[in-house]
Design a protein around this motif. Sequence first.
Motif, PDB file in Angstrom:
ATOM      1  N   GLN A 108       0.813  -1.210   0.066  1.00  0.00           N
ATOM      2  CA  GLN A 108       0.204  -0.127  -0.006  1.00  0.00           C
ATOM      3  C   GLN A 108       0.979   1.272   0.144  1.00  0.00           C
ATOM      4  N   ASP A 114       0.071   5.284  -0.962  1.00  0.00           N
ATOM      5  CA  ASP A 114      -0.931   5.640   0.362  1.00  0.00           C
ATOM      6  C   ASP A 114      -0.092   5.591   1.412  1.00  0.00           C
ATOM      7  N   THR A 119      -2.576   3.667   6.956  1.00  0.00           N
ATOM      8  CA  THR A 119      -1.419   2.644   6.294  1.00  0.00           C
ATOM      9  C   THR A 119      -0.197   2.795   6.943  1.00  0.00           C
TER      10      THR A 119
END
Length: 245
Positions: A108, A114, A119
Amino acid sequence: MHTHPLWRTKLRQFRGFLKRRRRCLGIVLLLNGGLWGIPALYMVIRTPPTPKVSLPNINQLRQSKYDLYVVNWGFHTAILIEQPQGWKLGPPNAPTSRYVEYGWGDKQFFMMSDTSLLTTLAAGIFPTDSVMYLRGRDTLLEAQNYARQLYYRQISAQQLYDLITTLEQSFRRQAGERSMPYPPVSNFKGQFYPGREYYVIWSDCNAWTIRHLQEIEVAHSLVPVIFAEQVGPSLQGFQLIRGTH
């Protein structure tokens, strides 16, 4: 009325203090064990075994020495190898490029860019899915490529062969071959592939870089490597050819 001597009162207070300290220490150890022990156990159980990698015969390496680079992109580091002539290690858009960049990181955070708080925390605390990044390059990195540092040294044909083998084992593989790459991602000229290992803060991209270089004895660190700034001082026999310490 009978009274305890002062020293007995102090001793009783000290014993109570020790009991409270032991209780707090036990709670800390329990939380610490859960924070590090449980993810480590999960990774041991769930990580696919190290796969066999089929490479061309080492006798096809025609040079006695090959160029090896380590690049610091900021938070992230990667390994660049000089590709042996006739090999096809690069991504589909540049399989025979002169240099091949290998990078690894959280799916991610790295591939999807992200950088949200959720995250980032997940990548730091919990084992998360990883990706391999592969990019073919025909020229070295220039200043405008935003690389903070570029380190260089030469390695033997045997070291190159061993390094490629361990790097290729970082890919999730099916029937000995790399799993299919993910669709191209904008802002990245290379290709992302499913990674075999899980990502967590104490086993991040920079630890990955040093771990692979340690396999061929060109890096060493007495402390866990987490930050990109730790990579340069851990390298052995490299020259800094771009950027500053």
